[in-house]
Design a protein around this motif. Structure first.
Motif, PDB file in Angstrom:
ATOM      1  N   GLN A  43       0.821  -1.208   0.000  1.00 28.87           N
ATOM      2  CA  GLN A  43       0.000   0.000   0.000  1.00 28.87           C
ATOM      3  C   GLN A  43       0.857   1.262   0.000  1.00 28.87           C
ATOM      4  O   GLN A  43       0.473   2.277  -0.568  1.00 28.87           O
ATOM      5  N   ILE A  44       2.026   1.187   0.652  1.00 26.85           N
ATOM      6  CA  ILE A  44       2.962   2.323   0.621  1.00 26.85           C
ATOM      7  C   ILE A  44       3.490   2.485  -0.810  1.00 26.85           C
ATOM      8  O   ILE A  44       3.708   3.579  -1.285  1.00 26.85           O
ATOM      9  N   ASN A  45       3.653   1.345  -1.493  1.00 29.62           N
ATOM     10  CA  ASN A  45       4.095   1.348  -2.882  1.00 29.62           C
ATOM     11  C   ASN A  45       5.377   2.163  -3.059  1.00 29.62           C
ATOM     12  O   ASN A  45       5.405   3.147  -3.821  1.00 29.62           O
ATOM     13  N   PRO A  46       6.466   1.782  -2.391  1.00 28.77           N
ATOM     14  CA  PRO A  46       7.691   2.579  -2.473  1.00 28.77           C
ATOM     15  C   PRO A  46       8.249   2.601  -3.891  1.00 28.77           C
ATOM     16  O   PRO A  46       7.989   1.691  -4.680  1.00 28.77           O
ATOM     17  N   ASP A  47       9.006   3.658  -4.213  1.00 23.20           N
ATOM     18  CA  ASP A  47       9.605   3.743  -5.550  1.00 23.20           C
ATOM     19  C   ASP A  47      10.640   2.638  -5.737  1.00 23.20           C
ATOM     20  O   ASP A  47      10.771   2.088  -6.827  1.00 23.20           O
ATOM     21  N   VAL A  48      11.393   2.366  -4.669  1.00 22.87           N
ATOM     22  CA  VAL A  48      12.462   1.372  -4.752  1.00 22.87           C
ATOM     23  C   VAL A  48      12.436   0.484  -3.502  1.00 22.87           C
ATOM     24  O   VAL A  48      12.212   0.981  -2.398  1.00 22.87           O
ATOM     25  N   ALA A  49      12.630  -0.807  -3.688  1.00 18.48           N
ATOM     26  CA  ALA A  49      12.827  -1.708  -2.545  1.00 18.48           C
ATOM     27  C   ALA A  49      13.993  -2.627  -2.851  1.00 18.48           C
ATOM     28  O   ALA A  49      14.053  -3.248  -3.918  1.00 18.48           O
ATOM     29  N   ALA A  50      14.937  -2.692  -1.919  1.00 17.83           N
ATOM     30  CA  ALA A  50      16.072  -3.600  -2.066  1.00 17.83           C
ATOM     31  C   ALA A  50      15.756  -4.884  -1.320  1.00 17.83           C
ATOM     32  O   ALA A  50      15.281  -4.849  -0.184  1.00 17.83           O
ATOM     33  N   VAL A  51      16.002  -6.017  -1.955  1.00 18.86           N
ATOM     34  CA  VAL A  51      15.537  -7.301  -1.432  1.00 18.86           C
ATOM     35  C   VAL A  51      16.703  -8.255  -1.229  1.00 18.86           C
ATOM     36  O   VAL A  51      17.477  -8.503  -2.142  1.00 18.86           O
ATOM     37  N   TYR A  52      16.814  -8.768  -0.014  1.00 17.15           N
ATOM     38  CA  TYR A  52      17.782  -9.824   0.251  1.00 17.15           C
ATOM     39  C   TYR A  52      17.205 -10.703   1.365  1.00 17.15           C
ATOM     40  O   TYR A  52      16.707 -10.187   2.355  1.00 17.15           O
ATOM     41  N   PRO A  53      17.291 -12.034   1.197  1.00 15.91           N
ATOM     42  CA  PRO A  53      16.631 -12.901   2.185  1.00 15.91           C
ATOM     43  C   PRO A  53      17.457 -13.125   3.448  1.00 15.91           C
ATOM     44  O   PRO A  53      18.682 -13.214   3.393  1.00 15.91           O
ATOM     45  N   ILE A  54      16.794 -13.168   4.569  1.00 16.43           N
ATOM     46  CA  ILE A  54      17.373 -13.704   5.804  1.00 16.43           C
ATOM     47  C   ILE A  54      16.221 -14.126   6.714  1.00 16.43           C
ATOM     48  O   ILE A  54      15.254 -13.385   6.889  1.00 16.43           O
TER      49      ILE A  54
ATOM     50  N   ARG B 145      11.266   7.233  -2.643  1.00 17.65           N
ATOM     51  CA  ARG B 145      10.796   6.636  -1.379  1.00 17.65           C
ATOM     52  C   ARG B 145      11.305   5.202  -1.404  1.00 17.65           C
ATOM     53  O   ARG B 145      10.894   4.415  -2.254  1.00 17.65           O
ATOM     54  N   ALA B 146      12.244   4.902  -0.510  1.00 18.92           N
ATOM     55  CA  ALA B 146      12.950   3.623  -0.617  1.00 18.92           C
ATOM     56  C   ALA B 146      12.833   2.813   0.661  1.00 18.92           C
ATOM     57  O   ALA B 146      12.844   3.361   1.769  1.00 18.92           O
ATOM     58  N   MET B 147      12.699   1.507   0.522  1.00 20.85           N
ATOM     59  CA  MET B 147      12.562   0.612   1.673  1.00 20.85           C
ATOM     60  C   MET B 147      13.413  -0.643   1.487  1.00 20.85           C
ATOM     61  O   MET B 147      13.762  -1.011   0.369  1.00 20.85           O
ATOM     62  N   THR B 148      13.729  -1.279   2.575  1.00 24.38           N
ATOM     63  CA  THR B 148      14.273  -2.627   2.558  1.00 24.38           C
ATOM     64  C   THR B 148      13.848  -3.274   3.870  1.00 24.38           C
ATOM     65  O   THR B 148      13.162  -2.640   4.678  1.00 24.38           O
ATOM     66  N   ALA B 149      14.215  -4.528   4.094  1.00 22.61           N
ATOM     67  CA  ALA B 149      13.858  -5.199   5.350  1.00 22.61           C
ATOM     68  C   ALA B 149      14.950  -6.201   5.668  1.00 22.61           C
ATOM     69  O   ALA B 149      15.625  -6.704   4.764  1.00 22.61           O
ATOM     70  N   THR B 150      15.106  -6.494   6.962  1.00 22.22           N
ATOM     71  CA  THR B 150      16.153  -7.443   7.325  1.00 22.22           C
ATOM     72  C   THR B 150      15.907  -8.038   8.706  1.00 22.22           C
ATOM     73  O   THR B 150      14.884  -7.784   9.340  1.00 22.22           O
ATOM     74  N   SER B 151      16.884  -8.823   9.162  1.00 27.56           N
ATOM     75  CA  SER B 151      16.890  -9.433  10.494  1.00 27.56           C
ATOM     76  C   SER B 151      18.341  -9.592  10.942  1.00 27.56           C
ATOM     77  O   SER B 151      19.229  -9.823  10.109  1.00 27.56           O
ATOM     78  N   ALA B 152      18.542  -9.529  12.245  1.00 28.02           N
ATOM     79  CA  ALA B 152      19.756 -10.018  12.920  1.00 28.02           C
ATOM     80  C   ALA B 152      21.068  -9.781  12.189  1.00 28.02           C
ATOM     81  O   ALA B 152      21.497  -8.650  12.008  1.00 28.02           O
TER      82      ALA B 152
END
Lengths: 190, 393
Positions: free
Chosen positions: B19-30, B75-82
Motif C-alpha cells: 500500500q505504501i508502494n515505495p519507488d524502490v525496494a532492495a531485497v535480500y533474504p534472511i 521513497r525507498a525501503m528494505t527489510a532485514t533481520s539479525a
C-alpha cells in the motif's frame, strides 16, 4: 479468556500440520472470531515429527506464548505414538483426535494418560479415496468440527475454498470438501 | 472501509509495503524476514506495485541500494533481520546521517553466536545509537500500523530520519493473526506523495550527499541529527492521532495498561506485552495492584511520557529481551534508570533479562517478576538488580 480454545497438531513433515493449523485460524477469523496459528520451528524435513498450534477465541488473543495445555490435540500420524507423548500438557477435559487405522483400545494402550476423551478416524483412507492422496490434514478438520463444534461447517468449508482456490482447481477443492464432510460423519467417539 | 484478514506478521507488513508502494525496494533474504520480502516480491510480480525491485547480493548492498535510491529522491525501503542488520552496519549510520527517510522493517532475531534464528531484540538494540527511529510492535496489527505510520513520521520535514519498524521473529513474523488492513487509497492518502526538498536527481537544484566532512563541519552535522531526533516524539504523537482517526487505533509513544492505581509495574516491549497483559488481568482478578507499560517508541526514548506514568509507582521491573555485557543490566533497564535518576525520582527497580534466542516467555514467568516486586514494595530495597527469567540455574 474463558472461551479460548487451544489446539495442538502433531504430524510428520509433509502431512500438512502447519497448513491445517493456519487454515483453522483463518476460517475462525473469517467467521468473525479471533484466531492465531503458528508452527513449531525445528528441523524441517519430510517425515520428521512437527507440531502446529491454533488458538481461537471470541475476544482478542493477546497471549503470544507457546500452548502448554491444549484443549484439543490432533494426531495426524499414529506412528508418532511410539515416540512422542501426545497427551503432554493435556488435562482430563482435553480431547484427542487421531488419524489412525487402530481401534480406540489399541490407541489408549499407547497413551501416557489413558483416561483422556478420544476420537478416531481413518483420515488417510478417506483422503486416499476422495482426494487420491493420503494427506490427512484437511480431512481431520472435519473430525475436529464434530468433536468440538468449534465453528459452523459452512464457515470451515468456505475458508478451505478460499485458501485453496489460488493453488488448486475447483475439482480438487470439491474432493477436499467431500472428504471433510465424510470425516464429520465417520469420526468415532466413545 | 478496512478489511479483516488472517495474516502472518510478515504478510501484514508486506501488505503495508504494497500500500505504501515505495519507488524502490532492495531485497535480500534472511530468516525470519525472508517471507516478508517474498510476499512483497509476489505483489510486485502480480503488478500490484510500481516499485523498482533491486535484487542485491548482500545486506550491505541492500542498505547501500536503499541509501542510493533515497538520496536520488525516491521513497525507498528494505527489510532485514539479525546478522543481516549487522552486515548493513556502516551504511545504517550513513542512512541516518544523510537524513534519508528510509523505512525498514526489522524482524527481530538473536545475533549469533551460538547460531540462533529465533527472537530476541539484540539485533536492533545494537542500532539504538545509530540515529534511526525505532518503533516496536506488540502484534501483527501493530507491525502493519507502525509500517504505515513510519513513512509519514520519517518524511516529516522537521525530522528526515530513517525508521526501523520491528516485529518479533517467528512469534509475530510467522504467526497468523487477525489483522485489519486499511483501503489502499486510504493509506495512499494518509502518507501522501513524497517530494524531497533536495535530491541527487534534482538537476535544477544541485545538492551533494555523502561529502567529506572533517574537523570543520562533521560536528555541526551531528548536532543537526541530535536536534532532528529531538523533534520526533511530538511528530509521532501527531501522526498517531491522525492514524487513530483513520483506523480507530491511536497508539501514542507508550501504552499504559492498568497502571493508574498500580503499585507494582513492569515495563517491556514487543510480543511479550500481550502475554503480560493477560497476566496483569489474572493478578488484578486476585486483587493485586499491578500494571504494565509498553514502550512502543524506543528511539527516541519517550522520557517525559514514561516519567509521568511512573510517578505513583512503588516498585518497578524492566524486562529486557536483550543482554548488554559489562553494564548495569539490559538496555531498556539502563535507559529507564538513567531517566528516573536524572530527574530525582527514587524508584526501586529490578531488571529481568528474558526470552533470549527465542526462549518462550509465559504468564508464569511474568507472574514471577510481579511477585518478586512484593518484597521491594515492602522494604523499598532491591536485593539483586539484574535477574533472569526462564533460565536454567
Amino acid at each position: 479468556m474463558a472461551n479460548l480454545i487451544e489446539v495442538r497438531w502433531h504430524g510428520r513433515g509433509g502431512q500438512g500440520a502447519k497448513t491445517a493449523a493456519m487454515l483453522l485460524a483463518e476460517a475462525a477469523i473469517e467467521e468473525g472470531k479471533h484466531g492465531q496459528a503458528f508452527p513449531e520451528y525445528g528441523p524441517e524435513r519430510t517425515g520428521a515429527p512437527v507440531r502446529g498450534y491454533t488458538r481461537i477465541s471470541d475476544e482478542q488473543i493477546r497471549i503470544h506464548s507457546a500452548i502448554q495445555n491444549p484443549n484439543v490435540v490432533i494426531v495426524l500420524d499414529q506412528t508418532l505414538l511410539d515416540t512422542i507423548d501426545v497427551t503432554e500438557g493435556t488435562t482430563s477435559e482435553s480431547v484427542l483426535i487421531f488419524n489412525t487405522s487402530l481401534t480406540k483400545d489399541q490407541i489408549r494402550k499407547k497413551l501416557k494418560n489413558s483416561d483422556r476423551k478420544i476420537y478416531i478416524l481413518n483420515a488417510n483412507q478417506i483422503a486416499q479415496e476422495e482426494i487420491g492422496r493420503p494427506i490427512p490434514n484437511t480431512v481431520m478438520l472435519g473430525a475436529l468440527m464434530k468433536a468440538t463444534g468449534l465453528m459452523q461447517m459452512d464457515t470451515l468449508l468456505n475458508g478451505l475454498t478460499k485458501k485453496f482456490k489460488h493453488k488448486f482447481s475447483q475439482q480438487v477443492i470439491d474432493k477436499n470438501i467431500k472428504a471433510v464432510k465424510r470425516a464429520y460423519e465417520e469420526v468415532e467417539s466413545e | 472501509m478496512s478489511k479483516i484478514m488472517g495474516l502472518s506478521g510478515n504478510e501484514a507488513v508486506a501488505h503495508a509495503m504494497r500500500q505504501i508502494n515505495p519507488d524502490v525496494a532492495a531485497v535480500y533474504p534472511i530468516t525470519p524476514q525472508t517471507e516478508l520480502m517474498h510476499q512483497f516480491a509476489e505483489f510486485h510480480s502480480d503488478g500490484l506495485v510500481d516499485t523498482e525491485l533491486v535484487l542485491v547480493e548482500s545486506e550491505h548492498s541492500a542498505m547501500s541500494a536503499t541509501v542510493g535510491a533515497a538520496a536520488a529522491g525516491a521513497r525507498a525501503m528494505t527489510a532485514t533481520s539479525a546478522n543481516g542488520l549487522a552486515l548493513m552496519w556502516e551504511i545504517v549510520y550513513i542512512a541516518s546521517s544523510l537524513r534519508l527517510p528510509i523505512v525498514m522493517p526489522v524482524v527481530n532475531r538473536a545475533l549469533s553466536g551460538p547460531i540462533n534464528i529465533h527472537c530476541d531484540h539484540s539485533d536492533t538494540m545494537g542500532a539504538r545509537d545509530s540515529g534511526w527511529i525505532q518503533i516496536f510492535s506488540e502484534n501483527g496489527q501493530e507491525a502493519y500500523d507502525n509500517a504505515v505510520m513510519a513513512v509519514k513520521i520519517s518524511e516529516n520535514k522537521t525530522i528526515l530520519l530513517p525508521t526501523m519498524v520491528t516485529l518479533d521473529g517467528f512469534i509475530l513474523s510467522h504467526t497468523l493473526e487477525r489483522v485489519e488492513i486499511l483501503e489502499d487509497n486510504e493509506v495512499k492518502k494518509f502518507i501522501g506523495e513524497y517530494h524531497p526538498e533536495t535530491s541527487l536527481l534534482d538537476v535544477d537544484k544541485p545538492s551533494t550527499y555523502g561529502a567529506l566532512d572533517l574537523q570543520d563541519y562533521y560536528f555541526e552535522h551531528k548536532r543537526q541529527q541530535f536536534e532532528a531526533m529531538g523533534n520526533v516524539l511530538p511528530v509521532i504523537e501527531q501522526v498517531s492521532k491522525e492514524y487513530g482517526k483513520l483506523s480507530g487505533r491511536d497508539y501514542g509513544l507508550i501504552e499504559k495498561y492498568r497502571v493508574d492505581d498500580a503499585e507494582r509495574v513492569i515495563i517491556l516491549m514487543g510480543s511479550s506485552v500481550g502475554t503480560a497483559k493477560d497476566t496483569v488481568d489474572d493478578l488484578r482478578n486476585a486483587g493485586e495492584k499491578v500494571g504494565l507499560i509498553k514502550i512502543r517508541v524506543y528511539r527516541p526514548f519517550p522520557y517525559n511520557a514514561l516519567r509521568e506514568a511512573l510517578k505513583h509507582v512503588k516498585a518497578l521491573a524492566v524486562l529486557d529481551r536483550a543482554i548488554s555485557f559489562g553494564t548495569f543490566g539490559g538496555p531498556v533497564f539502563t535507559d529507564v534508570r538513567a531517566m528516573l535518576f536524572g530527574n530525582g525520582v527514587s524508584l526501586p527497580m529490578m531488571n529481568y533479562i528474558y526470552g533470549l534466542g527465542g526462549r518462550d516467555i509465559d504468564k508464569a514467568q511474568i507472574r514471577l517478576a510481579f511477585d518478586s516486586l512484593k518484597d521491594v514494595v515492602k522494604t523499598g530495597k532491591v536485593k539483586k538488580e539484574v535477574n533472569f527469567l526462564g533460565l536454567r540455574d
